[in-house]
Design a protein around this motif. Structure first.
Motif, mmCIF file in Angstrom:
data_model
loop_
_atom_site.group_PDB
_atom_site.id
_atom_site.type_symbol
_atom_site.label_atom_id
_atom_site.label_comp_id
_atom_site.label_asym_id
_atom_site.label_seq_id
_atom_site.Cartn_x
_atom_site.Cartn_y
_atom_site.Cartn_z
ATOM 1 N N ASP A 10 0.894 -0.953 0.346
ATOM 2 C CA ASP A 10 -0.066 0.103 0.442
ATOM 3 C C ASP A 10 1.095 0.837 0.338
ATOM 4 O O ASP A 10 1.712 1.566 1.412
ATOM 5 C CB ASP A 10 -0.864 -0.358 0.822
ATOM 6 N N ASN A 11 1.077 1.737 -0.981
ATOM 7 C CA ASN A 11 2.074 3.123 -1.337
ATOM 8 C C ASN A 11 1.483 4.134 -0.524
ATOM 9 O O ASN A 11 2.495 4.777 -0.149
ATOM 10 C CB ASN A 11 1.287 3.172 -3.046
ATOM 11 N N LEU A 12 -0.190 4.278 -0.100
ATOM 12 C CA LEU A 12 -0.187 6.269 0.481
ATOM 13 C C LEU A 12 0.192 5.233 1.379
ATOM 14 O O LEU A 12 -0.003 6.488 2.773
ATOM 15 C CB LEU A 12 -1.916 5.309 -0.118
ATOM 16 N N LEU A 13 -0.054 3.565 2.260
ATOM 17 C CA LEU A 13 0.203 3.925 3.739
ATOM 18 C C LEU A 13 1.710 4.292 3.856
ATOM 19 O O LEU A 13 1.956 4.150 4.466
ATOM 20 C CB LEU A 13 0.134 2.646 3.902
ATOM 21 N N MET A 14 2.316 3.801 3.219
ATOM 22 C CA MET A 14 4.339 3.905 3.602
ATOM 23 C C MET A 14 4.718 5.040 3.329
ATOM 24 O O MET A 14 5.479 5.515 4.054
ATOM 25 C CB MET A 14 4.720 2.841 2.480
ATOM 26 N N GLN A 15 3.719 5.611 2.510
ATOM 27 C CA GLN A 15 4.306 7.510 2.218
ATOM 28 C C GLN A 15 3.725 7.664 4.030
ATOM 29 O O GLN A 15 4.399 8.530 4.057
ATOM 30 C CB GLN A 15 3.584 7.359 1.296
ATOM 31 N N PHE A 16 2.723 7.967 4.099
ATOM 32 C CA PHE A 16 1.860 7.941 5.123
ATOM 33 C C PHE A 16 2.968 8.071 6.590
ATOM 34 O O PHE A 16 3.256 8.375 7.617
ATOM 35 C CB PHE A 16 0.775 7.939 5.656
ATOM 36 N N VAL A 17 3.319 6.441 6.809
ATOM 37 C CA VAL A 17 3.953 5.988 7.395
ATOM 38 C C VAL A 17 5.250 6.467 7.830
ATOM 39 O O VAL A 17 6.054 7.195 8.740
ATOM 40 C CB VAL A 17 4.468 4.777 7.839
ATOM 41 N N ALA A 18 6.003 7.366 6.743
ATOM 42 C CA ALA A 18 7.463 7.851 6.475
ATOM 43 C C ALA A 18 6.795 9.794 6.881
ATOM 44 O O ALA A 18 7.654 10.205 7.086
ATOM 45 C CB ALA A 18 7.998 8.354 4.900
ATOM 46 N N ASP A 19 5.800 9.632 6.575
ATOM 47 C CA ASP A 19 4.819 10.835 6.767
ATOM 48 C C ASP A 19 5.322 11.578 8.506
ATOM 49 O O ASP A 19 5.988 12.555 8.964
ATOM 50 C CB ASP A 19 3.808 11.815 6.276
ATOM 51 N N VAL A 20 4.884 10.518 8.550
ATOM 52 C CA VAL A 20 4.433 11.185 10.496
ATOM 53 C C VAL A 20 5.451 10.141 11.048
ATOM 54 O O VAL A 20 5.483 10.890 12.347
ATOM 55 C CB VAL A 20 2.903 10.334 10.635
ATOM 56 N N LEU A 21 6.819 9.643 10.656
ATOM 57 C CA LEU A 21 8.097 9.216 11.560
ATOM 58 C C LEU A 21 8.701 10.466 10.963
ATOM 59 O O LEU A 21 9.977 9.918 12.206
ATOM 60 C CB LEU A 21 7.982 7.869 11.328
ATOM 61 N N ASP A 22 8.531 11.451 9.811
ATOM 62 C CA ASP A 22 9.785 11.703 9.410
ATOM 63 C C ASP A 22 11.322 11.375 9.869
ATOM 64 O O ASP A 22 12.323 11.558 9.585
ATOM 65 C CB ASP A 22 9.728 12.983 10.828
ATOM 66 N N VAL A 23 10.833 9.869 8.938
ATOM 67 C CA VAL A 23 12.515 9.137 8.702
ATOM 68 C C VAL A 23 11.719 8.060 6.686
ATOM 69 O O VAL A 23 10.568 7.994 6.972
ATOM 70 C CB VAL A 23 12.849 8.447 9.555
ATOM 71 N N PRO A 24 12.802 7.940 6.466
ATOM 72 C CA PRO A 24 12.249 6.790 5.185
ATOM 73 C C PRO A 24 11.907 5.738 5.913
ATOM 74 O O PRO A 24 12.422 5.883 6.736
ATOM 75 C CB PRO A 24 13.952 7.236 4.758
ATOM 76 N N VAL A 25 10.953 5.230 4.718
ATOM 77 C CA VAL A 25 11.079 3.525 4.492
ATOM 78 C C VAL A 25 11.442 3.082 3.636
ATOM 79 O O VAL A 25 10.797 2.947 2.280
ATOM 80 C CB VAL A 25 9.059 4.286 4.675
ATOM 81 N N VAL A 26 11.720 2.106 4.565
ATOM 82 C CA VAL A 26 12.522 1.330 2.968
ATOM 83 C C VAL A 26 11.882 -0.258 2.999
ATOM 84 O O VAL A 26 11.514 -0.497 4.085
ATOM 85 C CB VAL A 26 14.184 1.193 2.495
ATOM 86 N N ARG A 27 11.576 -0.387 1.610
ATOM 87 C CA ARG A 27 10.989 -1.643 1.550
ATOM 88 C C ARG A 27 12.055 -2.729 0.684
ATOM 89 O O ARG A 27 12.849 -2.436 -0.037
ATOM 90 C CB ARG A 27 10.286 -1.638 0.758
ATOM 91 N N PRO A 28 12.267 -4.085 1.443
ATOM 92 C CA PRO A 28 13.390 -5.120 0.677
ATOM 93 C C PRO A 28 12.896 -5.685 0.190
ATOM 94 O O PRO A 28 12.026 -6.351 -0.628
ATOM 95 C CB PRO A 28 14.008 -5.323 1.863
ATOM 96 N N MET A 29 14.416 -6.107 -1.342
ATOM 97 C CA MET A 29 13.849 -7.300 -2.470
ATOM 98 C C MET A 29 13.321 -8.400 -1.904
ATOM 99 O O MET A 29 12.604 -8.580 -2.741
ATOM 100 C CB MET A 29 15.379 -6.802 -3.164
ATOM 101 N N VAL A 30 13.970 -8.644 -1.177
ATOM 102 C CA VAL A 30 13.258 -10.238 -0.460
ATOM 103 C C VAL A 30 11.597 -10.043 0.745
ATOM 104 O O VAL A 30 12.543 -9.225 1.398
ATOM 105 C CB VAL A 30 14.422 -10.688 -0.175
ATOM 106 N N ALA A 31 10.513 -9.962 0.359
ATOM 107 C CA ALA A 31 9.734 -10.158 0.451
ATOM 108 C C ALA A 31 9.347 -11.059 2.320
ATOM 109 O O ALA A 31 9.193 -10.452 3.525
ATOM 110 C CB ALA A 31 8.089 -9.749 -0.245
#
Ligand SMILES: Nc1ncnc2c1ncn2[C@@H]1O[C@H](COP(=O)(O)OP(=O)(O)O)[C@@H](O)[C@H]1O
Lengths: 499, 258
Positions: free
Chosen positions: A412-433
């Protein structure tokens, strides 16, 4: 030279998976089998440990076949498992004495309430790092001893063995080795978090004979050799699932954290070589221990309702037909319209621990559409993450700099962006889920020298996506304060009865 | 379409399916059990059940908590795009990551939106260099491999193309040339673009198919020409294979032919 591989068994809450990884940490083959969930009474959840053992056999064969490899190409086996689920079995026959009691099971509710006022209860958090709660294994062992005729006597005679799932599987794979690893042992309420050994006072407090308990071993190091299924292959690692995900995300340095976003969410922060006693409602736990080295600790914050709020929105409100559609609906509006949903369906976990709290939707006006509600649903996961991160920063004195994420909600892109927004840190997803099984594979491969060191594992981690904070500080502050006011409304909804 | 089969007369099961949908739409309460449906149409229960299950698979009917059938959402929204883009991402994500890992290149998934390619999902090139997520970005249809795949299987998108902008000297700007290259895409089952959007960059893409073969998106890799193509500017067959395998795997998951 024939290629060699590492195999992980991921014994999860709903299924058992066997995954083959190659030297570059890539998923080479996978086999999966779901097991039955037994709900004999409200609040009870059980698994058949025998069924799960059979599924290990079946998925192992299927994975080896699908990978097209033979056992001599398997360098090591790592095991990761649903934590806190409790199995008791007979040492002589190998038969479980009852179905396994699953971590979600709340039958020990009244037992835990009674134990909480017994002398010695106040020592538990200091020794074990955990609050006395139904969530952990010790009350379940006690419940089985109390409710199975003759069991206590057999346990005292040394005939009954306790294990969490990894212990049960290792016992079966090795023909009778009774061991656990520090991460799983740290979830029983019975282990001293500093000495990493069973605490006699805690066993006595719960009335659990020490004879039942497995030997505690490091998470990363050869535990034994398989005599069944993977004959001759060393079992080189065991880790609880969330700790395995932390390992798979290569959070090896203090201050590194991962959050797994699924039905519920689990945030673990590496806190380094000494356990941090939380004053903000977090759990203190072992992250991993390499054989011959000091243990590495973690703080853990669990959020009960995240993906399940999306499921509620889909199944109970019927406003969407699949979970991912919530993002589509949320994008029909540009903000939450002043609406907040706090999903305290059965109380709030970390950092509040208020079991009497109940969910609220606040800020409703005639302007609110289902799009605003969809946003509020996703934002609830973001703000709950923020609360846990704030508690972690306060407890550990480490300020989170990046959050590594995995799990079903990361699509969920909107959610991941929101997590980054409210934490004020980058949120990263790894290649191997598949970070859980990857972590078990990494640990096992490291133990047998398939990979040389932690640095080599770190090099295998690759960024598949990244969301950078993009919210003005003033908006973040205003929204967070609205959220906190919404949370306050959940606390006093249920009135104490007879008051 | 290359294949055609001689069909004598109407297809009975399709007629029956149509009758069932009519029945559901007109029944009071708009829901019926399988026994009532079979009885109304004078069919064996097993036959009716088989057709209902197929209709349910494609979303034209749904089942309520009591097992009764009702018209499905897909039927009510026939005019709009039937696979939600966020759903597509969610279903594709576990195949897009391995494609990036195997190919060593960035992966994108796209669908048609407003005469352009909407990037639905983006996986970084796995070399940990700084990259920006461009999910939600719009790309030109005629100058990307993703776009060519989408155009090849969507005649209305092709028909509504306006003037073809030239982005580089290699961009295809004639509609006739484009039509010819789309025919080649259909014949091959994949598309490529070499320096047509950005000098020095290339891309390779293949279709993602839903049930019945409907193309619902395209997935592809993009990167430097010297990594994606041979010296004679032909797309590396190994990469083409990876892209097609991954797109086929998603299609299989969605219930489409691969
Ligand atoms: N695109 C999405 N947006 C929001 N929530 C999602 C999305 N996709 C899946 N989910 C939620 O994620 C959860 C499933 O994630 P998963 O990691 O498979 O969970 P688990 O391992 O706990 O079963 C479900 O609760 C579902 O509602």
């Amino acid at each position: 030279m024939t290629e060699r591989y590492v195999i992980a068994i991921d014994q999860g809450t709903t299924s058992t998976r066997c995954i083959v990884f190659d030297r570059r940490g890539r998923l080479h083959a996978v086999a999966q089998q779901e097991h039955h969930q037994h709900y004999p009474r409200p609040g009870w959840v059980e698994h058949d440990a025998m069924e799960i053992w059979h599924h290990v056999r079946k998925t192992a064969a299927a994975a080896l076949q699908s990978a097209g490899i033979t056992l001599d190409q398997v360098a090591a086996l790592g095991i990761t498992n649903q934590r806190e689920t409790t199995v008791l079995w007979d040492r002589h026959t190998g038969r479980p004495v009852a179905r396994a009691i699953v971590w979600q099971d709340t039958r020990t509710d009244s037992l835990v309430t009674a134990l909480a006022s017994a002398p010695g209860a106040d020592r538990i958090p200091g020794r074990s790092g955990l609050p006395l709660a139904t969530y952990f294994s010790a009350p379940r062992i006690r419940w089985l001893l109390d409710h199975t005729p003759g069991l206590r006597a057999r346990a005292l005679a040394g005939d009954i063995l306790f294990g969490t799932m990894e212990t049960w599987l290792i016992w079966n794979l090795t023909g009778g080795l009774h061991v656990t690893d520090v991460t799983n042992a740290s979830r029983t309420l019975l282990m001293d978090l500093r000495s990493l050994s069973w605490d006699p006072d805690l066993s006595a407090f719960f009335g659990i004979p020490a004879e039942m308990l497995p030997e505690i071993r490091p998470s990363v190091g050869v535990l034994g050799t398989c005599t069944e299924v993977f004959e001759g292959v060393p079992i080189a690692a065991a880790l609880g699932d969330q700790q395995a995900a932390l390992f798979g995300q290569t959070c090896f340095t203090p201050g590194e954290a991962k959050c797994t976003y699924g039905t519920g969410s689990f945030l673990l922060l590496n806190t380094g070589l000494s356990p941090v006693a939380s004053t903000h409602g977090l759990l203190s736990t072992v992250a991993y221990q390499l054989s011959g080295q000091a243990p590495v600790y973690a703080l853990e914050g669990s959020i009960a309702i995240t993906g399940s709020l999306v499921q509620w929105f889909r199944d109970q409100l019927g406003l969407i037909t699949t979970a991912p559609e919530i993002e589509t609906l949320a994008r029909t509006v540009t903000d939450n319209g002043g609406c907040y949903i706090v999903p305290a369906f059965s109380g709030l976990y970390a950092p509040h621990w208020r079991s009497e709290a109940r969910g609220v939707i606040v800020g409703l006006t005639s302007y609110i559409t289902k799009g605003h509600l969809a946003r509020a649903v996703l934002e609830a996961t973001g703000w709950q993450t923020r609360e846990v991160v704030d508690a972690m920063n306060a407890d550990s004195g480490l300020a989170l700099r990046t959050l590594k994420v995995d799990g079903g909600m990361t699509s969920d892109n909107l959610l991941m962006q929101f997590v980054a927004d409210v934490l004020d840190v980058p949120v990263v997803r790894p290649m191997v889920a598949e970070t859980v099984s990857l972590g078990a594979a990494y640990a096992a491969g490291l133990a047998v020298g398939y990979w040389p060191d932690l640095a080599a594992l770190r090099e295998l981690w690759h960024r598949a996506g990244q969301w950078l904070p993009d919210m003005s500080p003033s908006l973040r502050t205003a929204e967070y304060s609205n959220w906190q006011r919404a949370v306050a409304h959940t606390f006093d909804w249920i009135q104490p009865s007879g008051g | 379409m290359g294949k055609s089969v001689c069909m004598p007369g109407p297809v009975q099961s399709i007629e029956r399916a149509a009758a069932m949908l009519r029945l559901l739409a007109t029944s009071p309460g708009r829901r019926l059990g399988i026994v009532e449906i079979a009885r109304s149409l004078d069919l064996a229960k097993g036959t009716a059940h088989g057709i209902m299950r197929t209709l349910q698979r494609v979303g034209f009917v749904a089942q309520d908590a009591d097992g009764k059938y009702l018209l499905g959402d897909a039927l009510l929204h026939l005019g709009t795009s039937h696979l939600d883009v966020n759903e597509l991402r969610s279903r594709a994500i576990n195949w897009a990551d391995p494609l990036a890992a195997r190919s060593g290149e960035a992966v994108r998934i796209g669908t048609v939106a407003d005469g352009r390619v909407l990037v639905v999902h983006h996986v970084f090139r796995p070399d940990d260099t700084p990259q920006r997520l461009d999910t939600g970005a719009l790309l030109p249809l005629h100058a990307t491999a993703l776009g060519k795949v989408l155009l090849a299987y969507d005649s209305s998108a092709f028909a509504s193309l306006r003037a073809l902008d030239a982005f580089t000297r290699r961009t295809v700007v004639s509609t006739r040339d484009l039509a010819l290259s789309l025919r080649a895409v259909r014949a091959a089952g994949w598309a490529s673009e070499i320096g047509e959007l950005t000098p020095g960059e290339a891309s390779i893409a293949a279709p993602i198919r839903d049930y019945g073969g409907l193309v619902v998106g395209a997935m592809g890799v993009s990167g430097a020409i010297e990594r994606l193509c041979s010296a004679s500017l032909r797309p590396d067959p190994r990469l083409v294979g990876y892209v097609r395998d991954a797109a086929n795997a998603i299609s299989r998951d969605l219930g489409g032919r691969s």
